[in-house]
Design an enzyme around this catalytic site. Structure first.
Site, mmCIF file in Angstrom:
data_model
loop_
_atom_site.group_PDB
_atom_site.id
_atom_site.type_symbol
_atom_site.label_atom_id
_atom_site.label_comp_id
_atom_site.label_asym_id
_atom_site.label_seq_id
_atom_site.Cartn_x
_atom_site.Cartn_y
_atom_site.Cartn_z
ATOM 1 N N GLU A 85 0.992 11.155 3.917
ATOM 2 C CA GLU A 85 1.513 10.175 2.932
ATOM 3 C C GLU A 85 1.619 10.923 1.594
ATOM 4 O OE1 GLU A 85 0.371 5.946 1.006
ATOM 5 O OE2 GLU A 85 -1.320 7.187 1.550
ATOM 6 N N LYS A 131 5.234 0.654 3.700
ATOM 7 C CA LYS A 131 3.927 0.444 3.551
ATOM 8 C C LYS A 131 3.668 -1.107 2.990
ATOM 9 C CE LYS A 131 -0.447 2.015 1.447
ATOM 10 N NZ LYS A 131 -1.081 3.352 0.535
ATOM 11 N N CYS A 163 -1.955 4.652 5.653
ATOM 12 C CA CYS A 163 -3.166 4.725 4.821
ATOM 13 C C CYS A 163 -3.945 3.446 4.424
ATOM 14 C CB CYS A 163 -2.894 5.137 3.388
ATOM 15 S SG CYS A 163 -3.923 5.868 2.292
#
Length: 269
Positions: free
Chosen positions: A44, A117, A157
């Site tokens: 990321e 995301k 993440c």
């Protein structure tokens, strides 16, 4: 459909200079390809960890056009790998925000999947504070992609904390999670979350991370790793730049799922 697949997770300590970050990413991807990797994942924010959260907004590109997307396409072609492009900032509906986007690029340089995301990180403990929703617009679409017959589920993440996202992906062979976990949360939960997601989904988990002290003063946890469907950590890079390498084996997936057919035993969801 292949019986095995060689994968790599690149770990970086990205800084505030985009050109330098891209050069480091290129070198590490080519290193992984030189060691036989067929799939390589960047972390990321591989392109930038700026002095301010708003710095990435200035880099935002329209989907399908821009130097960061060109970089990924050309690198995938040169390295002859499937490139999981960590995350890059793409334009959102608001000019003040971006989509934190993972692109999967084929060895021909073609984008085969896009994932924005979904879960946005928020954390507050004394002076350490993060609020991704201030600069990022959340996605809303679970995304999978076929890579040489392997069903690959995409996440980024903070998504690791939400098992319902992975259930929505269906049965996958490989889960990927490019990340930039903080040192604080990573030390406490990173490996635990990765191994749990691998075990409950009976899939390999490949996690490429940021890992070290960055130019902006932030410290990330690192520990990029490959986990097998039984929850065994196959390889890990603790801190600093590096490459995690490993081989996925179809035989291992079949063995684990036959030995403990948990995916067949589900009664909810």
């Amino acid at each position: 459909m292949t019986t095995s697949l060689k994968v790599a997770a690149v770990q970086m300590v990205s800084g505030t200079d985009v050109a330098s970050n891209l050069q480091h990413a290129r070198e590490l991807v080519l290193q992984a390809a030189g060691q036989g990797a067929q799939v390589v994942s960047l972390p990321e924010y591989f392109c930038l960890l700026g002095q301010k959260d708003t710095d990435k907004v200035a880099l935002a590109e329209p989907f399908g056009d821009g130097p960061l997307q060109t970089f990924l396409a050309e690198l995938a072609q040169v390295a002859k790998v499937w490139l999981i492009g960590g995350t890059i900032p793409l334009r959102a509906s608001s000019r003040a925000k971006v989509r934190n986007t993972l692109l999967v690029v084929s060895p021909l340089g073609e984008v085969r999947a896009r994932y924005d995301k979904v879960h946005l990180f928020g954390f507050k403990r004394e002076a350490e504070q993060f609020n991704e929703s201030a600069t990022i617009e959340a996605g809303n679409t679970p995304t999978v992609v076929d890579i040489d017959g392997w069903r690959v589920g995409l996440s980024v993440c903070y998504d690791l904390r939400f098992p319902e996202l992975y259930r929505a992906l269906g049965t996958c062979d490989l889960l990927v999670a490019p990340s930039a976990f903080t040192y604080t949360t990573g030390q406490a939960h990173w490996e635990l979350l990765l191994r749990t997601r691998a075990i409950e989904n009976q899939a390999y988990m490949l996690a490429s991370a940021q890992g070290g002290v960055h130019a902006n003063g932030r410290r990330t946890w690192g520990h990029s790793m490959l986990v097998d469907p039984w929850g065994e950590v196959l390889q890990v890079v603790p801190e600093g730049e590096g490459v995690v390498m490993g081989e996925l084996r179809r035989e291992r997936l079949t063995q684990v799922r036959a030995m403990l057919p948990a995916l067949q035993h589900r009664r909810m969801g």
